[in-house]
Design an enzyme around this catalytic site. Structure first.
Site, PDB file in Angstrom:
ATOM      1  N   ASP A  99      -9.859 -46.181 -51.031  1.00 28.60           N
ATOM      2  CA  ASP A  99      -8.658 -46.826 -50.515  1.00 28.60           C
ATOM      3  C   ASP A  99      -7.518 -45.818 -50.603  1.00 28.60           C
ATOM      4  O   ASP A  99      -7.747 -44.679 -50.997  1.00 28.60           O
ATOM      5  CB  ASP A  99      -8.375 -48.084 -51.363  1.00 28.60           C
ATOM      6  CG  ASP A  99      -7.631 -49.161 -50.590  1.00 28.60           C
ATOM      7  OD1 ASP A  99      -6.617 -48.836 -49.947  1.00 28.60           O
ATOM      8  OD2 ASP A  99      -8.068 -50.312 -50.639  1.00 28.60           O
TER       9      ASP A  99
ATOM     10  N   ASP B  94      -8.659 -57.683 -50.108  1.00 30.07           N
ATOM     11  CA  ASP B  94      -8.600 -56.286 -49.681  1.00 30.07           C
ATOM     12  C   ASP B  94      -9.520 -55.481 -50.585  1.00 30.07           C
ATOM     13  O   ASP B  94      -9.151 -55.076 -51.689  1.00 30.07           O
ATOM     14  CB  ASP B  94      -7.161 -55.777 -49.762  1.00 30.07           C
ATOM     15  CG  ASP B  94      -6.996 -54.489 -48.973  1.00 30.07           C
ATOM     16  OD1 ASP B  94      -7.972 -54.020 -48.365  1.00 30.07           O
ATOM     17  OD2 ASP B  94      -5.862 -53.962 -48.960  1.00 30.07           O
ATOM     18  N   ALA B  95     -10.748 -55.297 -50.116  1.00 26.76           N
ATOM     19  CA  ALA B  95     -11.791 -54.758 -50.991  1.00 26.76           C
ATOM     20  C   ALA B  95     -12.470 -53.540 -50.385  1.00 26.76           C
ATOM     21  O   ALA B  95     -13.168 -52.807 -51.078  1.00 26.76           O
ATOM     22  CB  ALA B  95     -12.825 -55.840 -51.269  1.00 26.76           C
ATOM     23  N   LYS B  96     -12.283 -53.321 -49.072  1.00 28.58           N
ATOM     24  CA  LYS B  96     -12.846 -52.140 -48.389  1.00 28.58           C
ATOM     25  C   LYS B  96     -14.323 -51.962 -48.726  1.00 28.58           C
ATOM     26  O   LYS B  96     -14.762 -50.865 -49.085  1.00 28.58           O
ATOM     27  CB  LYS B  96     -12.046 -50.882 -48.740  1.00 28.58           C
ATOM     28  CG  LYS B  96     -10.513 -51.066 -48.654  1.00 28.58           C
ATOM     29  CD  LYS B  96      -9.924 -50.483 -47.439  1.00 28.58           C
ATOM     30  CE  LYS B  96      -8.416 -50.528 -47.254  1.00 28.58           C
ATOM     31  NZ  LYS B  96      -7.543 -51.271 -48.109  1.00 28.58           N
ATOM     32  N   ARG B  97     -15.102 -53.042 -48.616  1.00 26.43           N
ATOM     33  CA  ARG B  97     -16.523 -52.960 -48.901  1.00 26.43           C
ATOM     34  C   ARG B  97     -17.295 -52.431 -47.694  1.00 26.43           C
ATOM     35  O   ARG B  97     -16.708 -52.118 -46.661  1.00 26.43           O
ATOM     36  CB  ARG B  97     -17.064 -54.337 -49.300  1.00 26.43           C
ATOM     37  CG  ARG B  97     -16.428 -54.897 -50.555  1.00 26.43           C
ATOM     38  CD  ARG B  97     -16.675 -54.002 -51.768  1.00 26.43           C
ATOM     39  NE  ARG B  97     -16.384 -54.697 -53.009  1.00 26.43           N
ATOM     40  CZ  ARG B  97     -15.272 -54.582 -53.721  1.00 26.43           C
ATOM     41  NH1 ARG B  97     -14.315 -53.788 -53.336  1.00 26.43           N
ATOM     42  NH2 ARG B  97     -15.125 -55.257 -54.848  1.00 26.43           N
TER      43      ARG B  97
END
Lengths: 276, 276
Positions: A99, B94-97
């Site tokens: 991120d 909001d984890a951007k997996r």
């Protein structure tokens, strides 16, 4: 765990096997479901049964997060159990994080201070400030996605630029320049076979974490032929093929047997290449 | 929350503001540290103070995971609190997996079954099978990284292929083809300014989640000029600028004031464009 310690573990155990802890309540032996913490009970038995054959364990965070708080607890207990009982064995948190800078810094804090894993997988799409916050920790590793093992790896990773250079190559070269072979590894899927030859031209010295042997169909022999370095340079993961080798009460013995088979094959390869 | 409900919330609240819950124990008012769960206490106060101005809340998972089990508990309580008390307000994890198919399926289970958020941010590098598992849930959204707000976005996202097409464009077009504007959104950073014009040619109808206004320096006016659609089509996030507006006991009032200022500006924009 630093590079030298990792190489020593590989030489001592005559193995470069990583056991993936993708622990799924729907797949573990059903008698374990009566335990207080079935995920941890399963992991503990698998770890004890396979630690002599494995140089690393790789809990896949998705399989813990999907049970919320109790899953995180099982993850933390698993990491503690490995670090307490098998301190020469690496723990790789497979979390594919990444991120903006201030957020990656929090993820680094999460995994390298709160949970004390040795390494964390990270996705590269957001660039430099998403990766460098993980590099400031002594004896810890960031494992960046290079060329992955899944079908979707062909969607974007192989796109070529105006010079004909594929995206994964540009990424691996650039990411490598932000750190050293002492704190960066790359994920390269075993299903990519001969691509390992090309990858060793890009990153001759970095350790590669290689998923995709076993259930996903990759060949250990091919990966080793093109990917090995004089320091070994490979950590080959198998998850489902080992941990779900049996769904009965004999699951630890069945997992040990599968791990031992792979370790024997690896020992032969390491011998043939005069690495041990 | 489906697309129609989202648009109704935007029209009713005359806002397209998302409040980012990047809750950091080092930054919240120190008197809260005496509470049993300081993170949740802080979030609850911020949510109550800003919900009338915000159409969405976005907890950033890094800030919860870094406290291990207690952090996950605070995350789950926060999601429940919003869904129970402000059911017309979206929750974006909001984890951007993003991982291989069977793992992404577990992440979808984690966020859309275990924690019941409306939307989840996902990184696109691993391609189709890393994203499609999130698309099978009614009224849930996958928010895929397009062109991000950070400095590192220039490292890889702007690489052009042999036809001169930048990577982010190839990714956004292809990802859009896997779902619809009813279940896919894209992250486009407010710091990208005029690029929104180009982005609207790629995805004319998709909602865009826009971080980077405030602390990161993006301009709301510029984003709106190029990014708005007849359905609004934008969810603009502000985190630090709102939640840390004061570090005293008046922090909820200070956050409300900041949120109200942004909402007023948004109301004017929505009026001028005849969206409300």
């Amino acid at each position: 765990m630093n590079r030298q310690q990792l190489i020593e573990t590989i030489r001592r155990k005559k193995s470069f096997l990583c056991v993936g802890l993708d622990t799924d309540l729907a797949k573990i032996p059903q008698h374990l479901l009566e335990a207080d913490d079935p995920i941890f009970e399963f992991n503990k038995a698998i770890i004890d049964a396979t630690a002599q054959y494995a140089i690393a364990f790789k809990p896949n965070l998705a399989f813990y997060e999907c049970y919320g708080v109790s899953g995180w607890l099982a993850f933390e207990k698993t990491v503690d159990y490995i670090k307490t009982n098998y301190s020469d064995t690496m723990v790789i948190a497979d979390a594919k994080r990444g991120d903006i800078g201030n957020t990656s810094k929090m993820y680094a804090k999460c995994f390298f201070e709160q949970s004390k894993v040795d390494a964390l997988t990270v996705a590269p799409y957001m660039g430099e400030d998403s990766i460098t916050p993980f590099l400031g920790y002594d004896s810890r590793w960031v494992v960046v996605l290079g060329l992955t093992s899944n079908k979707g790896s062909h969607d974007f990773q192989l796109i070529t630029d105006a010079n004909g250079t594929p995206l994964f190559e540009t990424i691996m070269r650039k990411v490598a320049s932000w750190g050293t072979p002492d704190n960066i590894m790359f994920v390269v899927g075993a299903t990519q076979g001969k691509m390992f030859e090309q990858i060793r031209q890009i990153v001759p010295d970095h350790f590669l974490l290689v998923p995709g042997v076993g259930a996903q169909g990759g060949s250990l022999e091919e990966v080793a032929r093109y990917g090995l370095t004089t320091d070994c340079g490979l950590i080959v993961n198998s998850s489902r093929g080992i941990i779900y080798a049996s769904d009965g009460t004999d699951f630890p013995q069945a997992a040990a047997e599968k791990a031992r088979e792979i370790q024997s094959e690896m020992q032969k390869i390491l011998n043939d290449k005069k690495i041990i």
